[in-house]
Write a protein that holds these residues in place. Structure first.
Motif, short mmCIF file in Angstrom:
data_model
loop_
_atom_site.label_atom_id
_atom_site.label_comp_id
_atom_site.label_asym_id
_atom_site.label_seq_id
_atom_site.Cartn_x
_atom_site.Cartn_y
_atom_site.Cartn_z
N HIS A 567 0.86 -1.18 0.00
CA HIS A 567 0.00 0.00 0.00
C HIS A 567 0.90 1.24 0.00
O HIS A 567 2.03 1.19 0.48
N ILE A 568 0.40 2.33 -0.53
CA ILE A 568 1.16 3.59 -0.52
C ILE A 568 1.11 4.19 0.88
O ILE A 568 0.05 4.60 1.37
N LYS A 569 2.29 4.16 1.53
CA LYS A 569 2.45 4.79 2.84
C LYS A 569 3.52 5.88 2.71
O LYS A 569 4.13 6.04 1.64
N ASN A 570 3.79 6.57 3.81
CA ASN A 570 4.79 7.64 3.77
C ASN A 570 6.17 7.12 3.38
O ASN A 570 6.96 7.83 2.75
N ASN A 571 6.46 5.86 3.74
CA ASN A 571 7.81 5.33 3.50
C ASN A 571 7.86 4.35 2.33
O ASN A 571 8.89 3.71 2.09
N THR A 572 6.77 4.20 1.59
CA THR A 572 6.71 3.17 0.53
C THR A 572 7.85 3.31 -0.48
O THR A 572 8.51 2.32 -0.84
N LYS A 573 8.14 4.53 -0.92
CA LYS A 573 9.11 4.72 -2.00
C LYS A 573 10.55 4.81 -1.51
O LYS A 573 11.47 5.00 -2.32
N THR A 574 10.74 4.65 -0.20
CA THR A 574 12.11 4.77 0.33
C THR A 574 12.68 3.45 0.83
O THR A 574 13.86 3.38 1.18
N ILE A 575 11.89 2.41 0.90
CA ILE A 575 12.38 1.12 1.43
C ILE A 575 13.29 0.48 0.39
O ILE A 575 12.89 0.21 -0.75
N SER A 576 14.54 0.24 0.76
CA SER A 576 15.53 -0.29 -0.18
C SER A 576 15.49 -1.81 -0.20
O SER A 576 14.94 -2.47 0.69
N LEU A 577 16.14 -2.36 -1.23
CA LEU A 577 16.28 -3.82 -1.31
C LEU A 577 17.10 -4.35 -0.14
O LEU A 577 16.85 -5.45 0.35
N THR A 595 21.10 -10.67 -3.41
CA THR A 595 22.12 -9.62 -3.61
C THR A 595 22.37 -9.35 -5.08
O THR A 595 22.85 -8.27 -5.45
N ALA A 596 22.06 -10.31 -5.94
CA ALA A 596 22.29 -10.12 -7.37
C ALA A 596 21.47 -8.96 -7.93
O ALA A 596 21.80 -8.41 -8.99
N LEU A 597 20.43 -8.56 -7.23
CA LEU A 597 19.60 -7.46 -7.69
C LEU A 597 20.16 -6.10 -7.26
O LEU A 597 19.62 -5.06 -7.66
N GLY A 598 21.23 -6.11 -6.45
CA GLY A 598 21.77 -4.87 -5.92
C GLY A 598 21.11 -4.55 -4.60
O GLY A 598 20.17 -5.22 -4.17
N THR A 599 21.59 -3.55 -3.94
CA THR A 599 21.04 -3.21 -2.62
C THR A 599 20.57 -1.76 -2.52
O THR A 599 19.84 -1.41 -1.61
N GLU A 600 20.97 -0.91 -3.47
CA GLU A 600 20.63 0.50 -3.36
C GLU A 600 19.25 0.82 -3.95
O GLU A 600 18.58 1.76 -3.52
N LYS A 601 18.82 0.04 -4.91
CA LYS A 601 17.53 0.30 -5.56
C LYS A 601 16.40 0.10 -4.54
O LYS A 601 16.48 -0.77 -3.67
N THR A 602 15.37 0.92 -4.67
CA THR A 602 14.23 0.73 -3.77
C THR A 602 13.34 -0.40 -4.28
O THR A 602 13.31 -0.72 -5.48
N VAL A 603 12.61 -0.99 -3.37
CA VAL A 603 11.70 -2.08 -3.74
C VAL A 603 10.60 -1.54 -4.65
O VAL A 603 10.20 -2.20 -5.62
#
Length: 722
Positions: A567-577, A595-603
Motif C-alpha cells: 500500500h502507498i504509505k509515507n515510506n513506501t518509496k524509500t524502502i531499499s532492497l 544480492t544479485a539485484l543490488g542493494t541501493e535500488k528501492t523495492v
C-alpha cells in the motif's frame, strides 16, 4: 494406447491446438484450464467423437474444422473407446448398467436350456402365424387369450395339453383368426345395435337346434358332429366295419356305417337349420348392418362362407379360445413336442431363476462403492433382477428413500423431486460408476475425458470422487484426461493420484493457439521462490507470503514495513532492497539471498520496473509470480493516483485497514463525474485484493484470472498517472 496425438482447428472456439498426451508411467493426466481457455470446447469435441458427430465452430460455422485424434501408431481413436464424463447430466443412464447384473455362469446355463426351446417355439409360432393370419405378437395374443397376461405362453401350453391330446373341442381350425379379431370388426361387433340383432339370431338358432333330430343345444351341435366324424375316420372306426347309432330323440335310431353316410346326415341336419326361413330373416337384419362399409362387407363375405361363426359371436372371448385350441389340435405333434420340451426344462429353469433372484453380482459392488463414499438418503432396489440376469431385460429400478425413522420405495422421477441439487448430482455420479464398472468388467479400452466432475460438490464428496478416479487409474485398459478450471481440484487430483510433473498440465492461449505446458506449481510455490529470490517477480511475489509469516509470528515491525510495500504509505518509496533483505532474513532465519539485484535500488522501483517489463510481453503465459507482481503494481499505481487526486494527507494517515477501498469510496464521493476513472478503479478493487494477500493455501483466484486482463488493467491504470 500409450500416447494420444491431437490436432484441433476451429472446434467450438479452439482455433488451434496440437499436443501429444503421454501416458507412459501413469494412466492419468490432469489438465488445468483457466476459464475461457479451452476446457468445455475440448470436452465437447471428444463428445462428438464418442457420438459419431462432426465437430464445428458454432460462431463461425463456415470455418474449416480439423479433428485428428490418433494413438501412437497413428490409428484413429474409435468412438467406443471414448467416454466423456460431463460435469452433470441428470438424463444420463448407462446403457451398460444391466451387464453388471449378469452372472455369466447362470446366463450360460439359462441360454443353453433355452436355445432348443426357442427354436421349437419359433417353428410353432410360425405355424400359428400362417393359420391365424396375424403378423406380430402371436405369443402375447395366445397368452392373453387364456390367462389375461401377455407373458404366460408356456403356462398356456401346459394348461391345454390334455384337451389337445384328446381333441376335446369343436373344431374351428378352418377359421382365420385375423378376419374376426381385428380392431374394426371387434368395434362393430361390440355395438349395441348389432348385439341386439345377434341375440335375435342366436335365439332362433337355439330354438331350431332344440327341435333338431340329432343335435342338442350345449351338448352336440353340427360343429361337434363334424369333429367326431373326422376323429372316427382318422382312427379307422369305419374301416374296421364298425357302425354307430344316431338317437333321434324318441324316434327310431338311425344306423350309420360309413363316413360318407355320417357326413351326409350332419350336412342335411345343419342345412335344415341354417336354411330355416325365420333364421334367414334374422340373418337379413344382421346383414343390413354388415353392408355399412368395405371392411364390414369383407367380414360379411367371410361370415357367409362360415355361417357356423354367427352363434359364436355372442362370446368373443370364448370364440378366441376355441379358434386357438383348434389350431393347436391341428398341429398336435408340434404342440406336444414344444410343451414336453418346456416341461423337461421347467425345473432347471425355476432353479436358475431362484438362484438369479439371490445373486449379488457386480451390481452390488457398485452400490457398495457408492454407499461407502457418498452420503445420500437413498439406496437402489432392482425389482426384476432375475429378468435382467436371464432375459436381457433392462433393469427396473426403484429407490429406497430413508429418513431418520422410516423408509419406503419410490420411483426415480418421484425421488428427484425431493432431492437437493447435491444429492441429484450424487445420483448422476452413481450412473457414471455403473458405466465405468461395466467397461471394466468387459475389458473395454477406454479414454475417459473427465470434465470437472467434482464441480459444485462439497469437500467430502469431492474427495470421494477423487478416490474413485484413483481406483480406476490402476486399470491397465483405462486412460484419463481430467479437465478442470479449479486449481485446487487440479492440485488435489495430482497429489492424490501421485502424478509425475509431466502428467500435470496447464492450458494457456498464445495468440490464436491453445498451448498445454507442464504445470509449474503444485504445492506451495513459496518453496521454489525462496530459492530464486534474485528473480524480480519471485522476490516481489514473496512479499505477501513473508508478510503473512510476520503477522502469524507477531513481528509487528516487519509486518508494518512489508505492508508499506503493498500500500502507498509515507515510506513506501524509500524502502531499499537492502532493508527488505534484512527483514526477510529476520523472518526466514537468514534464508533470503537476492544480492544479485543490488542493494541501493528501492523495492518500489523494482516493482514498477518489473511491471513495465511484464506489460511488454506479447504472450499470455504469465506465471503465478508474474501475476502477483502485476497485481501489486496495479494497486500501488491506483492508490498513488487516488491519493494525489484526493490531496488530503490527514485522511490517508487515518486509514487503518482496507486502504484501497477507503480511498476508492472517497474518490467516488469527490469526483463522481470521472466515470472512466471510477470504472478502472472499481476493477482494481475487484481483481487485486485476494491476489496481493495471497498465501500458501489460497492462490487459486489469481491463477484462474486471465493474463490479458491483468496486463490491460496495468496499462490502463498506468495511463492515469501519465
Amino acid at each position: 494406447m500409450e500416447k494420444l496425438n491431437i490436432e484441433l482447428q476451429h472446434c467450438y472456439g479452439i482455433k488451434q491446438l496440437q499436443h501429444t498426451f503421454d501416458f507412459h508411467g501413469k494412466s492419468v493426466i490432469s489438465l488445468y484450464a483457466p476459464n475461457g481457455t479451452m476446457k468445455t470446447s475440448f470436452a465437447k469435441t471428444f463428445s462428438d467423437l464418442q457420438n459419431g458427430k462432426l465437430s464445428k465452430d458454432l460462431i463461425f460455422p463456415d470455418r474449416e474444422t480439423t479433428r485428428n485424434i490418433k494413438d501412437e501408431n497413428n490409428y484413429d481413436i474409435t468412438p467406443e473407446k471414448i467416454f466423456v464424463i460431463e460435469p452433470y447430466n441428470e438424463a444420463f443412464k448407462s446403457e451398460k448398467m444391466s451387464t453388471l447384473l449378469v452372472n455369466k455362469e447362470l446366463k450360460e446355463k439359462y441360454d443353453k436350456i433355452y436355445t432348443d426351446l426357442e427354436n421349437l417355439k419359433d417353428s410353432f409360432i410360425a405355424e400359428m402365424k400362417k393359420r391365424s393370419g396375424l403378423k406380430v405378437e402371436i405369443e402375447e395374443e395366445i397368452s392373453q387369450t387364456f390367462t389375461s397376461y401377455p407373458n404366460e405362453f408356456f403356462k398356456v401350453l401346459g394348461r391345454l395339453k390334455t384337451e389337445v391330446m384328446n381333441a376335446q373341442s369343436e373344431n374351428f381350425g378352418d377359421i382365420e383368426y385375423s378376419e374376426i379379431f381385428n380392431d374394426k370388426v371387434i368395434k362393430f361387433l361390440e355395438t349395441k345395435d348389432f348385439s341386439s340383432r345377434l341375440e335375435d339370431y342366436i335365439e332362433k338358432y337355439e330354438e331350431l337346434v332344440d327341435s333338431s333330430t340329432y343335435f342338442k343345444r350345449g351338448v352336440f351341435n353340427h360343429n361337434n358332429a363334424a369333429t367326431i366324424a373326422k376323429n372316427l375316420s382318422d382312427n379307422g372306426f369305419f374301416q374296421a366295419k364298425h357302425s354307430l347309432s344316431l338317437n333321434s330323440d324318441g324316434k327310431e335310431s338311425t344306423a350309420v356305417g360309413s363316413l360318407d353316410e355320417l357326413t351326409h346326415i350332419i350336412e342335411e341336419e345343419k342345412n335344415s337349420i341354417l336354411s330355416d326361413e325365420s333364421l334367414s330373416k334374422a340373418f337379413e337384419e344382421i346383414d343390413k348392418k354388415l353392408k355399412a362399409n368395405q371392411d364390414m362387407r369383407n367380414f360379411r363375405d367371410y361370415l357367409l362362407k362360415n355361417m357356423k361363426l354367427l352363434p359364436e359371436l355372442k362370446n368373443l372371448d370364448g370364440l378366441k379360445q376355441k379358434i386357438w385350441l383348434s389350431y393347436f389340435m391341428d398341429s398336435k405333434i408340434e404342440f406336444l413336442t414344444l410343451e414336453n420340451k418346456y416341461s423337461e426344462a421347467k425345473k432347471d429353469i425355476e432353479s436358475i431363476v431362484e438362484q438369479a433372484k439371490k445373486e449379488e453380482t457386480d451390481w452390488r459392488n457398485v452400490i457398495d462403492i457408492f454407499n461407502r463414499r457418498f452420503s445420500v438418503p437413498f439406496e437402489l432396489v432392482v425389482i426384476n433382477q432375475e429378468d435382467v440376469i436371464l432375459k436381457q431385460d433392462g433393469p427396473n429400478i426403484n429407490f429406497k428413500f430413508t429418513d431418520s425413522s422410516d423408509s419406503c420405495e419410490v420411483k426415480e422421477q418421484d425421488l428427484l423431486t425431493v432431492l437437493s441439487n447435491g444429492e441429484k448430482r450424487a445420483l448422476y455420479i452413481l450412473n457414471i460408476i455403473f458405466e465405468v464398472e461395466a467397461r471394466k468388467n468387459q475389458g473395454l479400452d477406454t479414454l475417459f475425458i473427465v470434465d470437472d466432475i467434482a464441480d459444485s460438490f462439497d469437500y467430502k464428496n469431492k474427495y470421494a470422487i477423487i478416490e474413485y478416479l484413483k481406483d480406476i487409474s490402476s486399470k491397465p485398459n483405462f486412460k484419463q484426461i481430467i479437465l478442470t478450471h479449479n486449481f485446487d481440484f487440479h492440485r488435489t487430483v495430482s497429489s492424490r493420484l501421485d502424478m509425475e510433473r509431466r502428467h500435470k498440465l496447464t492450458a494457456f492461449k498464445n495468440g490464436d493457439s491453445v498451448v498445454l505446458k507442464q504445470e509449474h506449481y503444485q504445492n506451495n510455490p513459496f518453496t521454489h521462490w525462496k530459492q530464486h529470490l534474485s528473480t524480480p517477480s519471485m522476490l516481489i511475489a514473496s512479499i505477501p507470503f513473508v508478510r503473512n509469516i510476520a503477522e502469524f509470528t507477531g513481528d509487528i515491525n516487519s509486518f508494518e514495513g512489508l505492508t508499506s510495500l503493498l500500500h502507498i504509505k509515507n515510506n513506501t518509496k524509500t524502502i531499499s532492497l537492502d532493508a527488505l533483505k534484512t527483514s526477510f532474513n529476520q523472518i526466514l532465519n537468514d534464508a533470503a539471498d537476492f544480492t544479485a539485484l543490488g542493494t541501493e535500488k528501492t523495492v518500489h522501483e523494482l516493482i514498477m520496473e518489473t511491471g513495465d517489463s511484464l506489460s511488454q510481453l506479447n504472450h499470455e503465459n504469465l506465471k503465478l509470480e508474474d501475476k502477483i507482481t502485476f497485481a501489486i503494481a496495479i494497486r500501488l499505481k491506483a492508490e498513488e493516483y487516488m491519493i494525489d487526486k484526493i490531496n488530503d494527507p490527514e485522511l490517508v494517515a487515518n486509514i487503518s485497514s482496507n486502504q484501497t477501498y477507503e480511498l476508492y469510496e472517497k474518490f467516488v464521493e469527490l469526483f463522481p463525474e470521472e466515470v472512466e476513472s471510477i470504472t478502472l478503479l472499481d476493477q482494481v478493487n475487484l481483481m487485486t485484493p485476494e491476489n496481493i494477500h495471497v498465501n500458501s493455501f489460497m492462490y487459486e483466484p489469481i491463477l484462474d484470472m486471465g493474463s490479458g486482463h491483468l496486463k490491460a488493467l496495468y496499462l490502463n491504470i498506468d495511463s492515469l498517472l501519465n
